[in-house]
Design a protein around this motif. Structure first.
Motif, PDB file in Angstrom:
ATOM      1  N   ALA A 104      81.008  32.788  59.506  1.00 30.49           N
ATOM      2  CA  ALA A 104      81.380  33.352  60.810  1.00 30.49           C
ATOM      3  C   ALA A 104      81.617  32.245  61.834  1.00 30.49           C
ATOM      4  CB  ALA A 104      80.290  34.292  61.299  1.00 30.49           C
ATOM      5  N   ALA A 105      80.770  31.225  61.802  1.00 32.12           N
ATOM      6  CA  ALA A 105      80.866  30.142  62.786  1.00 32.12           C
ATOM      7  C   ALA A 105      82.071  29.239  62.538  1.00 32.12           C
ATOM      8  CB  ALA A 105      79.582  29.319  62.774  1.00 32.12           C
ATOM      9  N   LYS A 106      82.592  29.247  61.323  1.00 27.58           N
ATOM     10  CA  LYS A 106      83.756  28.403  61.014  1.00 27.58           C
ATOM     11  C   LYS A 106      84.942  28.722  61.911  1.00 27.58           C
ATOM     12  CE  LYS A 106      83.206  26.988  56.211  1.00 27.58           C
ATOM     13  NZ  LYS A 106      83.816  26.974  54.888  1.00 27.58           N
ATOM     14  N   LYS A 107      85.076  29.985  62.264  1.00 30.63           N
ATOM     15  CA  LYS A 107      86.226  30.409  63.068  1.00 30.63           C
ATOM     16  C   LYS A 107      86.177  29.816  64.473  1.00 30.63           C
ATOM     17  CE  LYS A 107      86.441  34.820  60.589  1.00 30.63           C
ATOM     18  NZ  LYS A 107      86.224  36.284  60.696  1.00 30.63           N
ATOM     19  N   THR A 108      84.971  29.607  64.983  1.00 32.47           N
ATOM     20  CA  THR A 108      84.820  29.112  66.354  1.00 32.47           C
ATOM     21  C   THR A 108      85.490  27.758  66.535  1.00 32.47           C
ATOM     22  OG1 THR A 108      82.697  30.250  66.476  1.00 32.47           O
ATOM     23  CG2 THR A 108      83.145  28.613  68.180  1.00 32.47           C
ATOM     24  N   ASN A 114      70.265  17.016  56.035  1.00 36.54           N
ATOM     25  CA  ASN A 114      71.406  16.791  55.129  1.00 36.54           C
ATOM     26  C   ASN A 114      71.699  17.965  54.200  1.00 36.54           C
ATOM     27  OD1 ASN A 114      72.050  14.173  56.077  1.00 36.54           O
ATOM     28  ND2 ASN A 114      70.374  13.317  54.862  1.00 36.54           N
ATOM     29  N   TRP A 115      71.502  19.179  54.703  1.00 33.06           N
ATOM     30  CA  TRP A 115      71.860  20.339  53.905  1.00 33.06           C
ATOM     31  C   TRP A 115      73.378  20.431  53.788  1.00 33.06           C
ATOM     32  CZ3 TRP A 115      68.258  25.050  55.337  1.00 33.06           C
ATOM     33  CH2 TRP A 115      66.924  24.674  55.089  1.00 33.06           C
ATOM     34  N   GLU A 116      73.819  20.948  52.674  1.00 36.25           N
ATOM     35  CA  GLU A 116      75.256  21.084  52.440  1.00 36.25           C
ATOM     36  C   GLU A 116      75.886  22.060  53.427  1.00 36.25           C
ATOM     37  OE1 GLU A 116      78.295  22.233  48.747  1.00 36.25           O
ATOM     38  OE2 GLU A 116      76.119  22.319  48.473  1.00 36.25           O
ATOM     39  N   ARG A 117      75.161  23.131  53.736  1.00 36.65           N
ATOM     40  CA  ARG A 117      75.648  24.160  54.660  1.00 36.65           C
ATOM     41  C   ARG A 117      74.558  24.513  55.665  1.00 36.65           C
ATOM     42  NH1 ARG A 117      79.518  22.952  52.310  1.00 36.65           N
ATOM     43  NH2 ARG A 117      80.966  24.149  51.018  1.00 36.65           N
ATOM     44  N   ASN A 118      74.983  24.952  56.820  1.00 37.13           N
ATOM     45  CA  ASN A 118      74.042  25.457  57.812  1.00 37.13           C
ATOM     46  C   ASN A 118      73.507  26.816  57.368  1.00 37.13           C
ATOM     47  OD1 ASN A 118      72.625  25.515  60.243  1.00 37.13           O
ATOM     48  ND2 ASN A 118      74.277  26.560  61.322  1.00 37.13           N
ATOM     49  N   GLU A 119      72.358  27.195  57.894  1.00 34.54           N
ATOM     50  CA  GLU A 119      71.792  28.522  57.653  1.00 34.54           C
ATOM     51  C   GLU A 119      71.537  29.193  58.995  1.00 34.54           C
ATOM     52  OE1 GLU A 119      71.166  30.361  55.087  1.00 34.54           O
ATOM     53  OE2 GLU A 119      71.315  29.009  53.371  1.00 34.54           O
ATOM     54  N   VAL A 120      71.842  30.466  59.087  1.00 37.32           N
ATOM     55  CA  VAL A 120      71.540  31.186  60.326  1.00 37.32           C
ATOM     56  C   VAL A 120      70.027  31.387  60.400  1.00 37.32           C
ATOM     57  CG1 VAL A 120      73.784  32.320  60.446  1.00 37.32           C
ATOM     58  CG2 VAL A 120      71.908  33.444  59.236  1.00 37.32           C
ATOM     59  N   PRO A 121      69.458  31.402  61.612  1.00 39.61           N
ATOM     60  CA  PRO A 121      68.001  31.527  61.758  1.00 39.61           C
ATOM     61  C   PRO A 121      67.403  32.717  61.014  1.00 39.61           C
ATOM     62  CG  PRO A 121      68.976  30.909  63.851  1.00 39.61           C
ATOM     63  CD  PRO A 121      70.118  31.162  62.909  1.00 39.61           C
TER      64      PRO A 121
END
Length: 329
Positions: free
Chosen positions: A112-116, A189-196
């Motif tokens: 979802a955040a990629k679009k921002t 250094n995680w590959e992807r972010n995680e939502v809280p």
């Protein structure tokens, strides 16, 4: 002089975090009638991304990468690794390299955040390295954009040197500095972010074998009984923390906590006093923790759900002023 600089830094960061502004450029456009520079929509978004995500200076890597892009078009990662090693005595392992690349190619955010910040792709793959992306390369042809970018990057680097360069042990984190969930995912250094919501107090990243714990010390009265955990310090170097609900002594996350040292898992602690703090949504970073072996399963009050109480020892006792702030009303 130092206080003036500190006030200036604080004011700029507040502008960056203001959703109606997002960057110092937008602030000038909105409030300074004599400011006549106007960027394209994509250029403006890039400046906002750097302002919001990088200019706080919490890590030097992306900022120095952007510096390299102002000088070079190719072999950006190789040049960055060399520069960080020579100037900062900082080495990038494979996880760090992948994380930085993902940050600079819009692959780190959740879907979802990629679009921002879809425009914020700075790099493209070139054989065994990365070069400047076509879209970003076109932006760099605008000298006004370059000037704003360079000033912003220099601001971030100065912030890093003042606030974030004294790393805790072998991490990219600084004791007692404040970090968001996203900061922690990035700096671990995680590959992807995680939502809280997906982290929910703690989350294990198998690839990096890091296991951050996030504690909201003051619990609200209106939350459900299964999330009203009685996490509490018993001393500056000792913490009692509760697992997620529905866990037993045999649960995988509990076993990873209890056997972290044996399994090579890196458990790190982030604590904030209250998640509804109007001043900050960030957590104090309190360093590495080790389970003492004292753990017990219990049934959570007013529920039929089990959880596990785990005692932790902090490798570094919490600084007195931070400790008193967290534990006292």
């Amino acid at each position: 002089m130092f206080l003036n600089l500190l006030t200036f830094y604080t004011a700029k960061i507040r502008i960056f975090n203001n959703n109606s502004l997002g960057s110092y450029y937008k602030f000038l456009v909105k409030y300074e009638k004599e400011y006549t520079i106007r960027l394209s929509e994509d250029e403006e978004k890039v400046i906002e991304f750097i302002s919001k995500k990088l200019a706080s200076g919490k890590r030097i890597h992306e900022l120095e990468l952007l510096k390299r892009t102002l000088q070079y078009r190719h072999r950006i990662i190789g040049r960055l690794q060399k520069h960080l090693s020579e100037k900062y005595h900082c080495e990038m392992d494979e996880h760090c390299t992948e994380n930085v690349i993902n940050m600079m190619t819009n692959e780190f955010p959740t879907s979802a955040a990629k679009k921002t910040y879809a425009q914020c792709v700075f790099l493209k793959k070139e054989q065994d390295d990365y070069g400047i992306s076509d879209v970003y390369g076109k932006m760099l042809q605008n000298p006004e954009f370059c000037a704003i970018l360079e000033e912003l990057v220099d601001f971030g680097i100065s912030r890093y040197k003042v606030n974030y360069s004294y790393h805790y042990q072998d991490t990219n984190l600084v004791l007692y500095q404040k970090y968001t969930y996203e900061d922690a995912c990035r700096l671990l250094n995680w590959e992807r972010n995680e939502v809280p919501l997906n982290i929910g107090g703690y989350k294990y990243d198998k690839k990096t074998k890091t296991f951050p714990i996030f504690i909201n010390y003051d619990k609200q009265d209106n939350i459900s009984d299964t999330t009203k955990y009685e996490d509490h310090f018993v001393a500056e170097n000792r913490l009692i923390a509760i697992s997620k609900s529905g866990r037993s002594m045999d649960s995988e996350d509990v076993q990873n906590f209890l056997n972290a040292t044996k399994r090579g898992i890196d458990v790190q602690l982030f604590v904030r006093k209250n998640k509804d703090d109007k001043i900050s949504k960030e957590f104090y970073y309190l360093g590495r923790v080790i389970a003492t072996g004292n753990a017990k399963q219990f049934v959570m009050p007013n529920t039929d759900k089990t959880a596990v109480e785990i005692e932790w020892e902090l490798e570094t006792p919490v600084r007195e002023d931070i400790y008193q702030y967290i534990v006292n009303e």
